[in-house]
Scaffold this active site. Structure first.
Site, PDB file in Angstrom:
ATOM      1  N   GLU A  46     -20.713   2.399  -8.237  1.00 16.84           N
ATOM      2  CA  GLU A  46     -22.117   2.242  -8.374  1.00 16.84           C
ATOM      3  C   GLU A  46     -22.845   3.425  -8.406  1.00 16.84           C
ATOM      4  O   GLU A  46     -22.553   4.328  -7.842  1.00 16.84           O
ATOM      5  CB  GLU A  46     -22.448   1.007  -7.112  1.00 16.84           C
ATOM      6  CG  GLU A  46     -24.000   1.082  -6.928  1.00 16.84           C
ATOM      7  CD  GLU A  46     -24.467  -0.014  -5.975  1.00 16.84           C
ATOM      8  OE1 GLU A  46     -23.572  -0.533  -4.871  1.00 16.84           O
ATOM      9  OE2 GLU A  46     -25.358  -0.651  -6.044  1.00 16.84           O
TER      10      GLU A  46
ATOM     11  N   GLU B  37     -16.428  -7.474  -4.051  1.00 12.73           N
ATOM     12  CA  GLU B  37     -16.987  -6.396  -2.815  1.00 12.73           C
ATOM     13  C   GLU B  37     -16.223  -6.726  -1.526  1.00 12.73           C
ATOM     14  O   GLU B  37     -16.465  -7.706  -1.093  1.00 12.73           O
ATOM     15  CB  GLU B  37     -18.485  -6.339  -2.952  1.00 12.73           C
ATOM     16  CG  GLU B  37     -19.158  -5.662  -3.662  1.00 12.73           C
ATOM     17  CD  GLU B  37     -20.686  -5.407  -3.454  1.00 12.73           C
ATOM     18  OE1 GLU B  37     -20.819  -5.049  -2.490  1.00 12.73           O
ATOM     19  OE2 GLU B  37     -21.287  -5.546  -4.652  1.00 12.73           O
TER      20      GLU B  37
ATOM     21  N   TYR C 295     -17.429  -7.677   3.910  1.00 11.04           N
ATOM     22  CA  TYR C 295     -17.209  -6.158   4.501  1.00 11.04           C
ATOM     23  C   TYR C 295     -16.549  -6.291   5.826  1.00 11.04           C
ATOM     24  O   TYR C 295     -17.112  -7.151   6.765  1.00 11.04           O
ATOM     25  CB  TYR C 295     -18.289  -5.409   4.680  1.00 11.04           C
ATOM     26  CG  TYR C 295     -18.856  -5.020   3.268  1.00 11.04           C
ATOM     27  CD1 TYR C 295     -18.253  -3.886   2.316  1.00 11.04           C
ATOM     28  CD2 TYR C 295     -19.738  -5.560   2.390  1.00 11.04           C
ATOM     29  CE1 TYR C 295     -18.623  -3.469   0.948  1.00 11.04           C
ATOM     30  CE2 TYR C 295     -20.056  -5.406   1.110  1.00 11.04           C
ATOM     31  CZ  TYR C 295     -19.624  -4.143   0.319  1.00 11.04           C
ATOM     32  OH  TYR C 295     -19.838  -3.923  -0.828  1.00 11.04           O
TER      33      TYR C 295
ATOM     34  N   ASN D  11     -26.210  -9.948  -8.931  1.00 13.17           N
ATOM     35  CA  ASN D  11     -25.547  -9.515  -7.555  1.00 13.17           C
ATOM     36  C   ASN D  11     -26.148  -9.767  -6.303  1.00 13.17           C
ATOM     37  O   ASN D  11     -27.300  -9.755  -6.409  1.00 13.17           O
ATOM     38  CB  ASN D  11     -25.290  -7.949  -7.713  1.00 13.17           C
ATOM     39  CG  ASN D  11     -24.693  -7.382  -6.616  1.00 13.17           C
ATOM     40  OD1 ASN D  11     -23.317  -7.337  -6.219  1.00 13.17           O
ATOM     41  ND2 ASN D  11     -25.346  -6.720  -5.575  1.00 13.17           N
ATOM     42  N   GLU D  12     -25.491 -10.088  -5.527  1.00 12.89           N
ATOM     43  CA  GLU D  12     -26.086 -10.709  -3.962  1.00 12.89           C
ATOM     44  C   GLU D  12     -27.568 -11.269  -4.199  1.00 12.89           C
ATOM     45  O   GLU D  12     -28.467 -11.014  -3.849  1.00 12.89           O
ATOM     46  CB  GLU D  12     -26.053  -9.541  -3.446  1.00 12.89           C
ATOM     47  CG  GLU D  12     -24.694  -9.040  -2.747  1.00 12.89           C
ATOM     48  CD  GLU D  12     -24.392  -8.359  -1.817  1.00 12.89           C
ATOM     49  OE1 GLU D  12     -25.620  -7.573  -1.199  1.00 12.89           O
ATOM     50  OE2 GLU D  12     -23.269  -7.836  -1.334  1.00 12.89           O
TER      51      GLU D  12
ATOM     52  N   GLN E 107     -15.998   1.515  -2.396  1.00 18.38           N
ATOM     53  CA  GLN E 107     -16.115   1.510  -3.895  1.00 18.38           C
ATOM     54  C   GLN E 107     -15.164   2.879  -4.068  1.00 18.38           C
ATOM     55  O   GLN E 107     -14.645   3.248  -3.108  1.00 18.38           O
ATOM     56  CB  GLN E 107     -17.611   2.001  -4.033  1.00 18.38           C
ATOM     57  CG  GLN E 107     -18.654   0.805  -3.908  1.00 18.38           C
ATOM     58  CD  GLN E 107     -19.905   1.266  -4.325  1.00 18.38           C
ATOM     59  OE1 GLN E 107     -20.138   2.203  -4.979  1.00 18.38           O
ATOM     60  NE2 GLN E 107     -21.119   0.472  -3.996  1.00 18.38           N
TER      61      GLN E 107
HETATM   62  O1  AHR Z   1     -21.303  -1.525  -1.820  1.00 20.15           O
HETATM   63  C1  AHR Z   1     -22.651  -1.160  -1.328  1.00 20.15           C
HETATM   64  C2  AHR Z   1     -23.475  -2.555  -1.453  1.00 20.15           C
HETATM   65  O2  AHR Z   1     -23.189  -3.423  -0.738  1.00 20.15           O
HETATM   66  C3  AHR Z   1     -23.817  -3.158  -2.821  1.00 20.15           C
HETATM   67  O3  AHR Z   1     -24.608  -2.501  -3.551  1.00 20.15           O
HETATM   68  C4  AHR Z   1     -24.328  -4.560  -2.495  1.00 20.15           C
HETATM   69  O4  AHR Z   1     -23.658  -5.438  -3.479  1.00 20.15           O
HETATM   70  C5  AHR Z   1     -23.601  -4.754  -1.310  1.00 20.15           C
HETATM   71  O5  AHR Z   1     -24.634  -5.252  -0.222  1.00 20.15           O
END
Ligand code: AHR
Length: 509
Positions: free
Chosen positions: A27, A308, A252, A174-175, A357
């Site tokens: 990103e 992600e 996450y 995205n999201e 990432q």
């Molecule tokens: O990976 C960092 C961020 O996490 C990304 O930009 C977003 O999609 C997520 O919230």
């Protein structure tokens, strides 16, 4: 006396593990693109057309299958036409999500596709639904993939690229529930159908379109997207003409909460076990979203794309909070090995996954020093290296007998062993994670169905769970030969040190 027995039927292959489960994500965030992948032609760091060659070599070595770009949250602010043509003429923009810095668009579509070609990786472009138009998205894929003299193909040629590129994967937003527009699921499902319709198939490029999916356990989001695509009829679920073929999921791992996520290198044993528990939660999520998808799509035509995932810690002290730069320890490597076991076990639904990432951001493969440019491979990188053999291999079921040691974290059971296996081309690869912070583990591999003619075992470990690599000590956590592998009447007996990840590669007759 062994602690556990793991029975593996070497002659009963299951679903194939897509190599794309080992996918990546880059990103425009902090030093991922600028200073990470891209240093510019004038840099002292060896580069080709501005792209760091040591980064390319490191990622080629782990057979990077695909790269997602340009975001993340950034993707829904990104207008691709700002990133083509002579660099000096490219408009600037504010990267409002990540550090509020000015982006000069010097890394754009041509640079990204150049990078993918150097890597030998498939492009996964994340298109802008949050603030972009249908026309923008439609023209972007025409620009990238059309061969004739169409307006966008002509523009691409004017910018120096004659042949079209292949773009096999295309993200629709995205999201969308958050940074990508704060939409409701119903509103977004309609937009995904609309935008997906205009992501055309030029020159048999046949893009696999991925609709922005749920956050963690938001099963209702997945259900809405599945209802929306299922309404088009079962036979069209994965047809090239369907608006989307895959649905994403973001999850996450952190030991704290969003306000205080935990420190990357300073953590207690209690925080470690909480991290393991949170990482293991990905199984519940994959199975939960999979169950929702099964209700509409029992033949599993629509893919789940975990585009992600990874650890998210508090940023390293002294670094820009908007840049998400964090260290990466042996604990991170074990988070990765846990995720891969889950992705392997659900290879029939999980068609792709992208760690967040690749360079200098969150659970990175590679960290680069902003001053010296020195490159460090993280413990997580080494899990990818040890797992190359799982790419495009067929899963093998691992059935564990014996009492798996466990502990408790926040009132929940945390099993301290994780495993998976696969077979390909006359060999098999077995992954074994001993998650116990303190004790070794001995496992008998009960290998059935095929003759094993040889083996090689490797282990990734270190004296401390917080061990990590740095320019001063780049090899503090690297794979080594695992010597503690003995013949056993059932196959092999393996002793895996505390807090370690091991692989056993088997040659099959
Ligand atoms: O990976 C960092 C961020 O996490 C990304 O930009 C977003 O999609 C997520 O919230």
């Amino acid at each position: 006396m062994a602690d556990l027995t793991a029975v593996i039927d070497l002659d009963l292959p299951g679903p194939r593990i897509s190599r794309h489960v080992y996918g990546h994500f880059a990103e425009h965030l902090g030093r991922c693109i600028y200073g990470g992948f891209f240093v510019g032609e004038d840099s002292d760091v060896p580069n080709v057309r501005g792209i760091r060659q040591d980064v390319v070599e490191a990622l080629r070595a782990i057979r990077i299958p695909n790269l997602r770009w340009p975001g993340g949250c950034f993707a829904d602010d990104y207008h691709w036409r700002d990133g083509i043509g002579p660099r000096a003429d490219r408009p600037r923009m504010v990267n409002s999500h990540w550090g509020d810095v000015v982006e000069d668009n010097s890394f754009g579509t041509h640079e990204f596709m150049d990078l993918c070609e150097m890597l030998g990786a498939d492009a996964y472009i994340s298109g802008n639904i949050g603030s972009g138009t249908v026309r923008e998205m439609s023209e972007w894929i025409e620009y990238l993939t059309r061969a004739d003299d169409s307006p966008m193909a002509t523009l691409r040629r004017a910018n120096g690229r004659d042949e079209p590129w292949r773009v096999p994967f295309w993200g629709l937003g995205n999201e969308a529930w958050g940074c990508g527009g704060n939409m409701t699921a119903e509103f977004f499902a309609n937009l995904a159908r609309q935008y997906g319709t205009y992501v055309r198939n030029h020159n048999d490029n046949d893009p696999y379109r991925i609709a922005a999916g749920a956050n963690a356990d938001d099963y209702a989001w997945t259900e809405t997207l599945m209802q929306s695509v299922a309404r088009l009829g079962g036979d069209r679920l994965q047809a090239p003409g369907a608006p989307y073929q895959g649905i994403s999921l973001h999850y996450y791992t952190m030991s704290g909460d969003w306000a205080d996520k935990g420190d990357a290198t300073q953590f207690s044993t209690e925080e470690y076990y909480r991290t393991v528990r949170k990482a293991q939660h990905v199984r519940t999520l994959v199975e939960g979203h999979g169950a929702v998808m099964d209700a509409y799509d029992p033949d599993k035509k629509v893919g789940l794309v975990v585009d992600e995932w990874g650890t998210w810690w508090n940023v390293e002290p002294g670094t820009n909070p908007g840049f998400l730069y964090q260290q990466n320890t042996l604990r991170d490597a074990l988070v990765a090995s846990i995720h891969f076991d889950v992705f392997h076990d659900h290879a029939d639904r999980v068609v792709m996954a992208n760690i967040a990432q690749t360079v200098n951001v969150l659970q990175a493969m590679i960290l680069t020093d902003p001053d010296t440019g020195a490159l460090v491979l993280t413990p997580t990188y080494h899990v990818y290296a040890m797992n190359v053999g799982h790419q495009d291999a067929d899963t093998l079921r691992v059935t564990v007998h014996g009492d798996v040691r466990d502990t408790e974290s926040d009132g929940r059971r945390v099993p301290l062993f994780s495993a998976s296996a696969s077979t390909k081309d006359g060999s098999a690869l077995v992954s074994l994670s001993n998650l116990d912070a303190d004790a070794d583990l001995t496992v008998v591999l009960d290998l059935r169905g095929r003759e094993v003619t040889g083996h090689r075992a490797r282990v990734l470990t270190a004296p401390e769970l917080a061990a990590h690599n740095s320019p001063e000590a780049p090899d503090a956590v690297v794979p080594a030969a695992l010597e503690a592998v003995r013949p056993h009447p059932a196959g092999l007996e393996v002793t895996i040190p505390a807090h370690s990840y091991a692989t056993v590669e088997l040659d099959l007759a």
